[in-house]
Design an enzyme around this catalytic site. Structure first.
Site: not given
Ligand code: UD1
Length: 345
Positions: A128, A153, A157
């Protein structure tokens, strides 16, 4: 003739389902594994209606290595994996960090551990643009430094990217491509598949289409006092079918040995920044439907502006986003109407 067998983890989710369609259209056989924690098994029917081919579907949890081992044994010859299975809500990750670290990292470790054992060569990881944090300049290239993540989150990543790097450096026979997505939106033009968020949507486009159809009273625009031309945040909104095609290119590239590099990273965006207010306007123009909206305060943790420099994806990967924002908005709207017709919401 089949181009090979690909495992798509999280294949009934939003991006996973669109990618399965594009893989099948390109001649790959697909095995999906999904625990249906945030999706529905009916999605497999939608994929079949679009492509005429039903992917193999295994309901199971990728955090369980014995489930995955069985899947590899029962589906021999998997050449590549696209890993979408992960928890993905920024806000929820702040509330449930252990769940996020456990899910997202365990799934990756299990897959990387099993790949050499089953002679699976190519790995595509859903990363992302969140790994960049607030950019110093836009458009942002893959070489820009990553900054401290603003949520668990985002941290998963970054950690997953690092794990893949370390595994490849250690001499693992696998190849990997990290795709850093910007803001995926829209739905398949047939409206057979699309995004089906649980509960109140946190992301802009599902909230917008639910407001347009009358499920929500009005869309809140989080801030108009940013340092941008109209004061609202700027993002790079990428059509989900275009995004799905980038995964097919990434697999082709690894499985055909088009590159000597075992690990590559590509930004997957349009290269165009669009503000939140411009996006609302594009929706209204494309569909003729008004979206009641109101400016409210900023949302905590939001980045002011970010958009991709997709040069590497365009010129090295050989992929380019080509769907207009108007077509993307129409696809999102058609999907929202289909959800209503089917009584899903
Ligand atoms: C976030 C994550 C991204 C992740 C994506 C999907 C960060 C920095 N980005 O993107 O990695 O892939 O979610 O889960 O963590 N907005 C409104 N009103 C709304 C909803 C959103 O004005 O009701 C605005 C937001 O303030 C933001 C823009 O719309 O400026 C896009 O928001 P959203 O769709 O939630 O995505 P991101 O936060 O950009």
């Amino acid at each position: 003739m089949s181009k090979g067998k690909i495992l798509v983890t999280g294949g009934t989710g939003f991006i996973g389902s669109h990618t399965t369609v594009e893989l099948q259209n390109a001649g790959y056989d697909v095995v999906i594994i999904d625990n249906l924690s945030n999706s529905n098994a009916d999605v497999v029917d939608g994929i079949e209606r679009i492509t005429g081919v039903r992917p193999v579907f295994v309901e199971g949890d990728c955090t369980d290595i014995s489930t995955l081992t069985r899947l590899f044994e029962q589906n021999p010859g998997i050449q590549g994996i696209i890993n979408f299975a992960a928890s993905k809500a920024v806000g929820e990750s702040v509330q449930k960090p252990i769940m996020y670290y456990r899910n997202n990292i365990n799934i990756l470790l299990n897959l990387l551990e099993l790949m050499p054992r089953f002679d699976t060569r190519g790995f595509v990881f859903s990363s992302s643009c969140t790994v960049y944090g607030e950019p110093d300049q836009n458009p942002i290239t893959e070489d820009a430094p990553t900054k401290k993540a603003t949520s668990p989150y985002g941290a998963t990543k970054q950690i997953c990217e690092d794990i893949i790097r370390d595994v490849i450096r250690s001499g693992s026979p696998i190849k990997a491509i990290l795709l850093r997505y910007f803001n995926p939106i829209g739905a398949h033009p047939t409206a057979e598949i699309g995004e089906l968020p649980n509960g109140v949507p946190q992301n802009l486009v599902p909230y917008l289409t639910q407001t347009a159809i009358g499920i929500r009273k009005e869309l809140s625009v989080f801030g108009n006092d940013y340092n941008t031309p109209d004061g609202s945040c700027i993002r790079d909104f990428i059509n989900v079918c275009d995004l799905a095609k980038a995964h097919v290119r990434a697999l082709d590239r690894m499985l055909n040995n088009e590159s000597d590099d075992a690990l590559e990273t590509f930004n997957i965006g349009t290269g165009q920044g669009l503000s939140v207010l411009q996006l609302i306007d594009a929706f209204q123009r494309a569909t003729g439907v008004e979206v009641p909206h109101r400016i409210v305060g900023r949302r905590e943790g939001d980045i002011e502006q970010i958009w991709a420099d997709p040069y590497r994806a365009n010129h090295i990967l050989g992929w380019k986003a080509d769907t207009s924002i108007e077509d993307t908005m129409r696809s999102a709207w058609k999907w929202q109407q289909r959800i209503r017709e089917r009584g899903l919401m």
